[in-house]
Write an enzyme that holds these catalytic residues in place. Structure first.
Site, PDB file in Angstrom:
ATOM      1  N   HIS A  25       0.590  -0.951  -0.426  1.00 28.00           N
ATOM      2  CA  HIS A  25       0.024  -0.364   0.007  1.00 28.00           C
ATOM      3  C   HIS A  25       1.230   1.602   0.155  1.00 28.00           C
ATOM      4  CE1 HIS A  25      -3.853  -1.608   0.349  1.00 28.00           C
ATOM      5  NE2 HIS A  25      -3.644  -2.737   0.741  1.00 28.00           N
ATOM      6  N   ASN A 131      -6.542  -5.621  -5.777  1.00 27.86           N
ATOM      7  CA  ASN A 131      -7.225  -4.468  -5.808  1.00 27.86           C
ATOM      8  C   ASN A 131      -7.694  -3.264  -6.144  1.00 27.86           C
ATOM      9  OD1 ASN A 131      -7.740  -4.904  -3.257  1.00 27.86           O
ATOM     10  ND2 ASN A 131      -9.301  -3.433  -3.302  1.00 27.86           N
ATOM     11  N   HIS A 132      -6.549  -2.674  -5.529  1.00 21.52           N
ATOM     12  CA  HIS A 132      -6.294  -0.928  -5.161  1.00 21.52           C
ATOM     13  C   HIS A 132      -5.312  -0.763  -6.332  1.00 21.52           C
ATOM     14  CE1 HIS A 132      -7.509   0.490  -1.233  1.00 21.52           C
ATOM     15  NE2 HIS A 132      -7.256  -0.785  -1.328  1.00 21.52           N
ATOM     16  N   HIS A 219      -5.025 -12.634  -4.809  1.00 23.41           N
ATOM     17  CA  HIS A 219      -5.376 -11.432  -4.471  1.00 23.41           C
ATOM     18  C   HIS A 219      -6.979 -11.520  -4.179  1.00 23.41           C
ATOM     19  CE1 HIS A 219      -4.571  -7.609  -2.775  1.00 23.41           C
ATOM     20  NE2 HIS A 219      -5.151  -7.503  -2.565  1.00 23.41           N
TER      21      HIS A 219
END
Length: 586
Positions: A25, A131-132, A219
């Site tokens: 992240h 997903n980010h 993921h």
């Protein structure tokens, strides 16, 4: 554990050493003056471990970036760190056996980066998207495509179509050890669940699969408390796998757990930066050093020392004796609120002391901790809760999150079990509101696909793709027109169903003329366009008209001009064809 690892690694020429991490992240809270560098600092620590342990490769399980479009600062920082720690003169002892053009088909340079003669790579990085940071927008690209085309990472697991997905492994060999690495980038959980059920996801094993150590990187949601189809059950995965690396879940459950029914092991490294103030994020963060020799494997857990400390506690006011005595004596006593605030202040002081005691001593670990106190004020009483923002001002120089230290809760029975990362945030998703709206009979679409429109809304909100909705509408309108033309050329009936939906038998009756509705139809059968029509609501036609400059197929509505009631206006497409017209019905 150390002795077993040393035993496996006593034969380094035949042992693959892999550092595994997920959910870095990068860019989380980058604009926060206190927490802005947290994600990059820990990512640097991960790469330092890789360099220090002299691993053969780094394997990332998605969500390298927190945003779909990371800032230049974050992208630059990531690229600088990978170049600093993963580029160099040390030779890579991995032999790549599979067809690189198939494994890296999404790249214009389909070659594993350490085999590229223009690059000097000493630690290859392999990653899927999460997903980010999944592909989106024009070209269906992500930030990982930029890293891939620059030769810094090997991006795999991208699906070019969602009709069916066949996953071919990356085949590697070191000495006598052979590794088959499968990867699947993040797909919306409901869709992927359905694809597994319909047997549209296939992992293609090698013929002599027993001689390969098979790893699958995924993921997706793993926990089953998010809905019946909003996660991927472990049982969906094939039993020839040896190890599954599960990304997306932030709880660090890095110790491998064996699925008894399927026989493979699952490791869940969790995130390397704390992105929510939930109990799952309070678990100490680790990465894994995996050693593979033949079919044997062993894990070494490596704690991360630069992660910002985080302490969380739940308190229930009804369980405090003095508080209940005050409530019984006089529930309207103003001193009750003061007592609760003092009580919470003492709890926060205790949590700060606990965080200080847990500090690793690493110079790069932040000093100010994250603190969360969840106060359950449920019960047969009503108290005036104090302002969390005002309360946080007391700890501005002592915690990293003074604005959200306190979280007041009521009806704990209703919120129990919702501590999983991101679950509360997903309770009110915009795409869910769209689904609910379209489910009503009066709002059902007659041409467009509701599911595709929901996906477009999700991209519009989560990925900031401003043209996502317009692109879907234009694409489906164009597809409907092309199908209509083919139908007419074949002498069949016209379509009157949404794209991607099964076709019904056409009624012999003319379409019902609803007041104020525009009808978009072909003009071939008669001059009055009277027999066959595709009905489109006002909103759909307006959306199509907005994109006139991008898609000629939907440009008719924007050129209607003055709209006289009951009058038929016919306009051709930009290429000069006079096949379409609009009727505005009284």
């Amino acid at each position: 554990m150390q002795g077993k690892m040393d035993k496996v690694e006593s034969d380094p020429k035949n042992t693959l050493r892999i550092l595994i991490a997920t959910d870095c992240h990068l860019g989380y809270k980058e604009k926060d003056p206190e927490r802005g560098e947290d994600s990059l600092n820990t990512f640097e620590e991960i790469l330092q471990h890789a360099q220090r342990q002299e691993v053969d490769m780094v394997l990332l399980g998605g969500d390298l970036f927190h945003e779909n479009k990371p800032s230049r600062k974050i992208l630059h920082g990531c690229m600088a760190l990978i170049r600093k720690y993963c580029m160099g003169e040390r030779p890579v002892h991995i032999e790549f056996l599979s067809d690189q053009a198939v494994n890296f088909a999404a790249s214009p340079f389909p070659v594993v980066n350490y085999k590229d003669p223009n690059l000097k790579v000493q630690i290859p990085v392999f990653t899927i998207h999460g997903n980010h940071d999944d592909p989106a927008g024009l070209g269906n690209l992500s930030a990982l495509n930029i890293l891939s085309v620059s030769g810094l990472v090997n991006y795999f697991g991208k699906s070019e179509t969602l009709e069916s997905v066949e996953i071919s492994p990356l085949l590697m060999k070191k000495g006598r050890t052979k590794l088959a690495l499968y990867g699947l980038g993040s797909i919306r959980d409901e869709r992927l669940h359905r694809m597994f059920v319909e047997k549209k996801i296939k992992l293609k094993p090698e013929k002599d699969q027993d001689s390969w150590f098979n790893i699958f990187v995924i993921h997706q949601n793993r926990a089953g408390n998010r809905g019946e189809t909003n996660y991927i059950p472990e049982e969906f995965l094939p039993d020839f796998l040896n190890l599954v690396v599960w990304g997306h879940e932030h709880d660090c459950k890095i110790k491998p757990v064996k699925n008894v029914r399927k026989g493979f092991y699952i490791t869940q490294p969790g995130s390397s930066v704390r992105t929510s103030l939930a109990h799952g994020e309070a678990i100490k963060k680790h990465v894994t050093l995996l050693g593979v020799k033949g079919k044997k494997h062993i894990f070494r857990e490596i704690p991360l020392e630069t992660v910002r400390p985080f302490c969380i506690e739940d308190v229930v006011l009804s369980g405090d004796g003095k508080f209940m005595q005050m409530i019984k004596a006089n529930p309207n006593d103003p001193k009750i609120s003061e007592y609760v605030e003092d009580y919470c202040e003492a709890k926060v002081d205790s949590l700060i002391a606990q965080a200080d005691a847990e500090h690793s001593g690493n110079a790069k670990q932040p000093k100010l901790p994250l603190i969360r106190l969840r106060v359950d004020c449920s019960g047969e009483f009503d108290i005036d809760t104090f302002s969390p923002h005002r309360f946080g001002q007391k700890f501005v120089d002592r915690v990293a999150n003074p604005k959200d230290i306190i979280l007041f809760q009521r009806n704990k029975a209703q919120t129990k079990g919702k501590e999983s990362t991101g679950e509360m945030a997903n309770s009110f998703r915009p795409e869910d509101l769209v689904l609910k709206y379209l489910a009503e009979e009066k709002n059902k679409l007659s041409l467009l696909s509701g599911k595709d429109l929901v996906d477009a809304v999700q991209e519009f909100v989560d990925k900031e793709e401003k043209d996502a909705i317009r692109t879907v509408v234009n694409h489906q309108l164009e597809g409907a027109q092309q199908r209509e033309m083919r139908k007419r050329q074949a002498g069949g009936d016209s379509i009157d169903e949404p794209v991607h939906k099964p076709k019904r038998k056409k009624s012999s009756k003319e379409p019902e003329k609803r007041k104020g509705q525009k009808v978009f139809l072909k003009k071939e059968q008669s001059q009055t366009c009277g027999e066959t029509a595709i009905l489109i609501s006002d909103e759909e036609m307006d959306s199509a008209g907005d994109s006139d400059s991008e898609a000629g197929t939907a440009s008719t509505s924007s050129r209607v001009g003055e709209r006289e009631r009951g009058r038929v206006k016919a306009e051709g497409q930009e290429d000069g064809n006079q096949n379409d017209c609009i009727i505005i019905l009284d």
